[in-house]
Design a protein around this motif. Structure first.
Motif, PDB file in Angstrom:
ATOM      1  N   SER A   1       0.860  -1.181   0.000  1.00  0.00           N
ATOM      2  CA  SER A   1       0.000   0.000   0.000  1.00  0.00           C
ATOM      3  C   SER A   1       0.899   1.234   0.000  1.00  0.00           C
ATOM      4  O   SER A   1       2.110   1.134   0.250  1.00  0.00           O
ATOM      5  N   GLN A   2       0.327   2.382  -0.276  1.00  0.00           N
ATOM      6  CA  GLN A   2       1.105   3.623  -0.200  1.00  0.00           C
ATOM      7  C   GLN A   2       1.676   3.802   1.203  1.00  0.00           C
ATOM      8  O   GLN A   2       2.830   4.192   1.363  1.00  0.00           O
ATOM      9  N   ARG A   3       0.895   3.505   2.200  1.00  0.00           N
ATOM     10  CA  ARG A   3       1.346   3.658   3.582  1.00  0.00           C
ATOM     11  C   ARG A   3       2.515   2.724   3.896  1.00  0.00           C
ATOM     12  O   ARG A   3       3.493   3.129   4.511  1.00  0.00           O
ATOM     13  N   GLU A   4       2.423   1.467   3.462  1.00  0.00           N
ATOM     14  CA  GLU A   4       3.506   0.513   3.711  1.00  0.00           C
ATOM     15  C   GLU A   4       4.799   0.952   3.026  1.00  0.00           C
ATOM     16  O   GLU A   4       5.876   0.895   3.626  1.00  0.00           O
ATOM     17  N   LEU A   5       4.678   1.406   1.781  1.00  0.00           N
ATOM     18  CA  LEU A   5       5.860   1.867   1.060  1.00  0.00           C
ATOM     19  C   LEU A   5       6.466   3.086   1.749  1.00  0.00           C
ATOM     20  O   LEU A   5       7.687   3.171   1.931  1.00  0.00           O
TER      21      LEU A   5
END
Length: 89
Positions: free
Chosen positions: A27-31
């Motif tokens: 996800s964008q958050r994980e990246l």
């Protein structure tokens, strides 16, 4: 399945970055967490938001006849999870 394409603009770069993230299963958050960045920064890159540095790079490329091609590799089994495990240990 991976993706491949010529990158002529910040928007095209953003689409390729997004494809790479999708293929990696992040996800964008994980990246953002992995890069020690804000999710908003990832979103801005992927959406092709105007950034002076990127705009200048693409201007230079157009003026000098440089072409950029990017390829998103197909995911390797468990690659996203393995990278996460290594950083936590």
């Amino acid at each position: 399945m991976g993706a491949r394409g010529e990158v002529k603009s910040a928007e095209a770069l953003g689409r390729m970055l997004q494809q790479g993230r999708f293929v990696s299963g992040l996800s964008q958050r994980e990246l953002a967490e992995r890069l020690d960045a804000d999710q908003k920064y990832i979103w801005a890159l992927e959406s092709g938001k105007k950034q002076i540095v990127l705009e200048r790079i693409f201007e230079i490329m157009r003026e000098t006849g440089i072409r950029m091609y990017l390829e998103v590799d197909e995911p390797q089994a468990g690659s996203a999870e393995n990278t996460g495990d290594a950083s936590n240990g």
